[in-house]
Design a protein around this motif. Structure first.
Motif, short mmCIF file in Angstrom:
data_model
loop_
_atom_site.label_atom_id
_atom_site.label_comp_id
_atom_site.label_asym_id
_atom_site.label_seq_id
_atom_site.Cartn_x
_atom_site.Cartn_y
_atom_site.Cartn_z
N LEU A 1 0.85 -1.19 0.00
CA LEU A 1 0.00 0.00 0.00
C LEU A 1 0.89 1.24 0.00
CD1 LEU A 1 -2.72 -1.04 2.59
CD2 LEU A 1 -3.05 -0.69 0.14
N PRO A 2 0.51 2.26 -0.76
CA PRO A 2 1.34 3.47 -0.77
C PRO A 2 1.30 4.15 0.59
CG PRO A 2 -0.70 3.85 -1.97
CD PRO A 2 -0.65 2.38 -1.64
N PRO A 3 2.42 4.75 1.02
CA PRO A 3 2.40 5.49 2.28
C PRO A 3 1.46 6.68 2.17
CG PRO A 3 4.44 5.89 1.06
CD PRO A 3 3.71 4.80 0.34
N ALA A 4 0.88 7.05 3.30
CA ALA A 4 -0.05 8.19 3.31
C ALA A 4 0.74 9.49 3.19
CB ALA A 4 -0.86 8.17 4.59
N VAL A 5 0.35 10.33 2.25
CA VAL A 5 0.94 11.66 2.11
C VAL A 5 -0.17 12.67 2.35
CG1 VAL A 5 2.03 13.30 0.54
CG2 VAL A 5 2.74 10.90 0.52
N ARG A 6 0.02 13.51 3.36
CA ARG A 6 -1.02 14.46 3.77
C ARG A 6 -0.57 15.88 3.41
NH1 ARG A 6 -2.18 16.97 8.91
NH2 ARG A 6 -0.25 16.06 9.72
N VAL A 7 -1.38 16.58 2.63
CA VAL A 7 -1.06 17.96 2.27
C VAL A 7 -1.32 18.87 3.47
CG1 VAL A 7 -1.69 19.92 0.80
CG2 VAL A 7 -1.51 17.62 -0.19
N LEU A 8 -0.31 19.64 3.84
CA LEU A 8 -0.43 20.54 4.99
C LEU A 8 -0.82 21.95 4.55
CD1 LEU A 8 2.91 19.49 6.72
CD2 LEU A 8 0.62 18.66 7.29
N GLU A 9 -0.26 22.37 3.44
CA GLU A 9 -0.46 23.77 3.03
C GLU A 9 -0.02 23.91 1.58
OE1 GLU A 9 1.53 28.07 4.22
OE2 GLU A 9 1.26 26.57 5.80
N THR A 10 -0.71 24.74 0.82
CA THR A 10 -0.26 25.10 -0.52
C THR A 10 -0.23 26.62 -0.61
OG1 THR A 10 -1.15 23.10 -1.55
CG2 THR A 10 -0.71 24.96 -3.00
N CYS A 11 0.92 27.14 -0.98
CA CYS A 11 1.03 28.59 -1.13
C CYS A 11 1.46 28.89 -2.57
CB CYS A 11 2.03 29.18 -0.14
SG CYS A 11 3.69 28.45 -0.23
N ARG A 12 1.32 30.12 -2.97
CA ARG A 12 1.77 30.53 -4.30
C ARG A 12 2.89 31.54 -4.12
NH1 ARG A 12 -1.38 28.29 -8.25
NH2 ARG A 12 -0.05 29.38 -9.74
N VAL A 13 3.97 31.34 -4.87
CA VAL A 13 5.16 32.18 -4.74
C VAL A 13 5.37 32.93 -6.05
CG1 VAL A 13 7.63 32.21 -4.24
CG2 VAL A 13 6.15 30.51 -3.12
N ALA A 14 5.44 34.24 -5.95
CA ALA A 14 5.62 35.08 -7.13
C ALA A 14 7.09 35.45 -7.30
CB ALA A 14 4.78 36.36 -7.00
N PRO A 15 7.53 35.66 -8.55
CA PRO A 15 8.91 36.13 -8.75
C PRO A 15 9.12 37.48 -8.08
CG PRO A 15 7.92 35.41 -10.83
CD PRO A 15 6.82 35.45 -9.82
N SER A 16 10.27 37.66 -7.43
CA SER A 16 10.61 38.94 -6.84
C SER A 16 10.75 39.99 -7.95
CB SER A 16 11.94 38.82 -6.08
OG SER A 16 12.45 40.09 -5.78
N ARG A 17 10.11 41.14 -7.74
CA ARG A 17 10.22 42.24 -8.72
C ARG A 17 10.94 43.44 -8.12
NH1 ARG A 17 9.67 40.96 -13.67
NH2 ARG A 17 9.14 43.12 -14.15
N ASP A 18 11.60 43.25 -6.97
CA ASP A 18 12.28 44.38 -6.31
C ASP A 18 13.26 45.05 -7.26
OD1 ASP A 18 10.91 43.78 -4.06
OD2 ASP A 18 12.60 42.88 -2.97
N GLY A 19 13.07 46.35 -7.45
CA GLY A 19 13.98 47.11 -8.30
C GLY A 19 13.77 46.94 -9.78
N LEU A 20 12.80 46.09 -10.17
CA LEU A 20 12.53 45.87 -11.59
C LEU A 20 11.26 46.60 -11.99
CD1 LEU A 20 13.18 42.02 -11.98
CD2 LEU A 20 14.75 43.89 -12.51
N PRO A 21 11.19 47.13 -13.21
CA PRO A 21 9.95 47.76 -13.65
C PRO A 21 8.86 46.71 -13.82
CG PRO A 21 11.49 47.58 -15.47
CD PRO A 21 12.24 47.16 -14.25
#
Length: 477
Positions: free
Chosen positions: A9-29
């Motif tokens: 049987l496959p081991p249980a994998v439990r999702v804890l959290e999903t976040c979205r990460v955006a590219p850093s735009r610091d200093g870029l137009p």
């Protein structure tokens, strides 16, 4: 009695959290309301309907626990990912057809782009999953992040290009899963991205602005105008993938039991032993075979013998047909003018190897295979390496019914250099090879100059292969 790896049987994998990460735009137009688009080149369009590239990076971490992952590791991972995506921003974009429904594809980027990062927890046996022995694919699949809709590049809705997952095994380790749509880039870029993300994880926060990706601070090159297409290969390849889909041609599925995934290690001493025993190449092919040629020749012959021993197909044992091998070659340095090593996109040519099956499975088969592989690589040449590119799709179609062997990955990628702060990976695994029957090559995690070989086959074939693989390194096969 212990059950086989394919029936557990496959081991249980439990999702804890999903976040979205955006590219850093610091200093870029800002990119602006119109967004920015990168047209696919002929190198990219070949992969529009392909499954994503999928890799798992396993790290031993005895202090691993879920609260620590969420509260201290997750902020470090997301900060580093944002910094890395600043330079690899096309991977946060989407694949779309312009106009919708057409065959003119582009990667579309906007200021609101982001990449999903899933945090999960597994109760699986980390050491076994990160081992070399046969494991069921159903055990590893839950560790791979899914890109929604990635296999359907022809859909009108824009397709995301990347998904990431970090799974903690409390008290044992952590697994970083990376999936990237192949139309966005090739394996060279894939591993550069992962190593850049890992390096950013290890850099102090005060260096954020100055931080640039390794190696040698070489930034990804995104300029698609560097790829010229005087032969009209975009149209040829686009029509080629449509004809493959229309003819329902794909890599043949293996009948019988579900495949298991195993890893075999060719040590440097093994490769030198093969070099000593295999006859020297004929003069046009140089004075010695490369480690790549010897490793692939040995594995190809052992696989053919293992599969032949289990067949009842008339003619298969007699070796009266051709065996086929094909693999991708990085063309960045081979094009004229060459592309930068850090070019962000696909730049892969195709190398086809054909040899009589009977000669490969017979005595001296490894030497015959090495000569055939080295000869095909030599024919790629320098300069006009696209001399036969119009024929690539046709050559694939001709060979698919004969169960060709293909290769994923490369020892040159040095995947074991990806260190997120937990040290070198305990194991790096390529998934998706169970769909195509490909072998995955990587550098050795144990010694410089060794090569790891991973692939998926039904357990009876894998058992025969393991015996042949070991025997072939001990006596003159």
């Amino acid at each position: 009695s212990s059950s086989s790896s394919s029936s557990q049987l496959p081991p249980a994998v439990r999702v804890l959290e999903t976040c979205r990460v955006a590219p850093s735009r610091d200093g870029l137009p800002p990119i602006g309301e119109e967004g920015a688009s990168l047209p696919l080149t002929f190198f990219d369009v070949r992969w529009v309907r392909s499954h994503p590239m999928e890799r798992l990076f396993f790290y031993r971490w005895h202090d691993a626990d879920t609260p620590r992952l969420l509260h201290s590791v997750l902020p470090r991972l997301t900060r580093a990912l944002s910094l890395t995506l600043r330079h690899y921003y096309p991977l946060a974009g989407r694949l779309r057809a312009v106009p919708p429904g057409s065959d003119a594809f582009e990667i579309y980027c906007t200021d609101s782009d982001s990449v999903p990062l899933t945090l999960a927890e597994s109760d699986g046996d980390f050491l076994r999953l990160a081992g070399d022995q046969p494991r069921g694919l159903h055990e590893l699949r839950p560790l791979v992040p899914q890109i929604l809709g990635a296999a359907d590049g022809g859909a009108d809705s824009p397709q995301p290009l990347m998904a990431l997952q970090v799974t903690v095994f409390p008290g044992a380790g952590v697994c970083v899963g990376v999936s990237i749509h192949h139309s966005a880039c090739d394996g060279s870029v894939f591993t550069r991205f992962v190593k850049a993300w890992a390096a950013a994880c290890c850099s102090p926060p005060e260096e954020d602005v100055a931080w640039v990706p390794p190696p040698d601070g070489e930034l990804p090159v995104v300029d698609r105008t560097l790829v010229s297409d005087p032969k009209g290969l975009y149209t040829i390849f686009r029509d080629g993938i449509k004809s493959l889909a229309t003819d329902s041609l794909s890599f043949p599925k293996y009948d019988g039991p579900d495949p298991v995934l195993s890893t075999f290690l060719l040590r440097r001493a093994h490769i030198e032993e093969l070099r000593r025993r295999v006859p020297s190449p004929p003069p046009p092919l140089g004075t010695r075979y490369s480690s790549f040629v010897l490793a692939v020749a040995h594995v190809w012959v052992c696989l053919l013998r293992a599969e032949q021993q289990g067949t009842t197909t008339p003619g298969a044992a007699a070796g009266d047909d051709a065996a086929h091998l094909f693999f991708a070659v990085d063309f960045r340095a081979r094009l004229r003018p060459p592309l930068p090593a850090a070019y962000l996109g696909n730049c892969l040519g195709s190398c086809f190897v054909d040899a009589p099956r009977g000669e490969l499975v017979g005595k001296g088969g490894v030497g015959r295979a090495a000569e055939a592989i080295a000869g095909s690589v030599a024919r790629l040449g320098e300069g006009d390496v696209l001399w036969d590119a119009e024929e690539w799709t046709g050559k694939v179609k001709e060979r698919l019914p004969g169960r060709p062997l293909t290769i994923a990955g490369s020892p040159r990628f040095r995947v074991y250099d990806a260190d997120f702060g937990w040290g070198r990976p305990a194991k790096v695994e390529v998934l998706g090879i169970e769909r195509t029957g490909a072998i995955a090559l990587a550098d050795s995690r144990e010694e410089e100059g060794g090569i790891e070989v991973g692939f998926a086959r039904p357990e009876p074939v894998m058992t025969r292969f393991a015996s042949l693989f070991a025997a072939g390194l001990q006596d003159n096969n």
